[in-house]
Design an enzyme around this catalytic site. Structure first.
Site, mmCIF file in Angstrom:
data_model
loop_
_atom_site.group_PDB
_atom_site.id
_atom_site.type_symbol
_atom_site.label_atom_id
_atom_site.label_comp_id
_atom_site.label_asym_id
_atom_site.label_seq_id
_atom_site.Cartn_x
_atom_site.Cartn_y
_atom_site.Cartn_z
ATOM 1 C CG ASN A 1 16.208 7.867 -40.094
ATOM 2 O OD1 ASN A 1 16.321 6.828 -39.637
ATOM 3 N ND2 ASN A 1 15.655 8.879 -39.883
ATOM 4 C CD GLU B 1 16.946 23.058 -46.881
ATOM 5 O OE1 GLU B 1 17.090 24.170 -46.521
ATOM 6 O OE2 GLU B 1 15.647 22.397 -46.668
ATOM 7 N NE ARG C 1 13.930 7.281 -44.511
ATOM 8 C CZ ARG C 1 14.492 8.616 -44.375
ATOM 9 N NH1 ARG C 1 15.313 9.265 -44.824
ATOM 10 N NH2 ARG C 1 13.477 9.577 -43.421
ATOM 11 C CG ASN D 1 19.039 15.016 -47.498
ATOM 12 O OD1 ASN D 1 18.152 15.489 -46.511
ATOM 13 N ND2 ASN D 1 18.644 14.246 -48.513
ATOM 14 N NE ARG E 1 7.439 13.205 -47.895
ATOM 15 C CZ ARG E 1 8.626 12.661 -47.224
ATOM 16 N NH1 ARG E 1 9.769 13.023 -47.452
ATOM 17 N NH2 ARG E 1 8.356 11.742 -46.466
ATOM 18 C CG HIS F 1 15.220 18.107 -48.627
ATOM 19 N ND1 HIS F 1 15.378 17.783 -47.400
ATOM 20 C CD2 HIS F 1 14.980 19.848 -48.514
ATOM 21 C CE1 HIS F 1 15.744 18.588 -46.550
ATOM 22 N NE2 HIS F 1 15.544 19.894 -47.122
ATOM 23 C CE1 TYR G 1 12.822 10.832 -48.429
ATOM 24 C CE2 TYR G 1 12.290 8.887 -47.280
ATOM 25 C CZ TYR G 1 12.369 10.240 -47.549
ATOM 26 O OH TYR G 1 11.873 11.172 -46.268
#
Ligand code: DQA
Length: 139
Positions: free
Chosen positions: A11, A97, A18, A73, A106, A99, A23
């Site tokens: 995605n 990693e 999106r 990601n 969240r 994000h 984002y």
């Protein structure tokens, strides 16, 4: 000159379109062009995106014995994929990693990462700047 691979998972090809409230509205292509220009003396930055878990694993295998670092990601596979964790453990390149959103602010299912324990570090919550901070860490 370090060789760095950025890998975006499911995605994330829709960045800019999106859920812009979560984002942001900037496309990844535009961000990447600026990142490459800013770091052109220090890093060769290659980019790969796939919505398919196995293709992310294949890319980690392809670059993980050769590159100086991977910025990953993994999108929602972060929270589910033991296969990605195993792929990260299988290669010597350090993986960070990342994000865009602060996953810990969240839903509870986003608080769990299947890959963080196999990674060199984690950056989240700084928007697209999370990728630049990960790059700084690797350099
Ligand atoms: C994300 C956070 C994940 O929980 C989500 O599934 C994504 C994007 C982020 O960059 O904030 O697809 O990895």
């Amino acid at each position: 000159m370090k060789k760095i691979q950025i890998i975006n998972g499911p995605n994330l090809n829709l960045l800019g379109r999106r859920e812009p409230g979560v984002y942001g509205s900037e496309s990844f292509d535009g961000f990447l062009a600026v990142l490459r220009e800013t770091y052109k003396e220090r890093a060769q930055i290659d980019f790969f995106q796939s919505n398919i878990e196995g293709e992310l694993i294949n890319r980690i295998h392809e670059v993980g014995f050769d590159y100086d670092g991977i910025i990953l990601n993994a999108g929602a596979y972060t929270h589910t994929s033991i296969a990605l964790q195993d792929a990260i453990r299988a290669v010597p390149a350090p993986v960070v990693e990342v994000h865009i959103s602060n996953v810990h602010a969240r839903e509870a299912f986003r608080h769990v990462s299947m890959i963080a324990g196999a990674c060199r570090g984690v950056v989240c919550g700084f928007g697209l700047d999370s990728y630049r901070l990960a790059l700084e860490g690797l350099l």
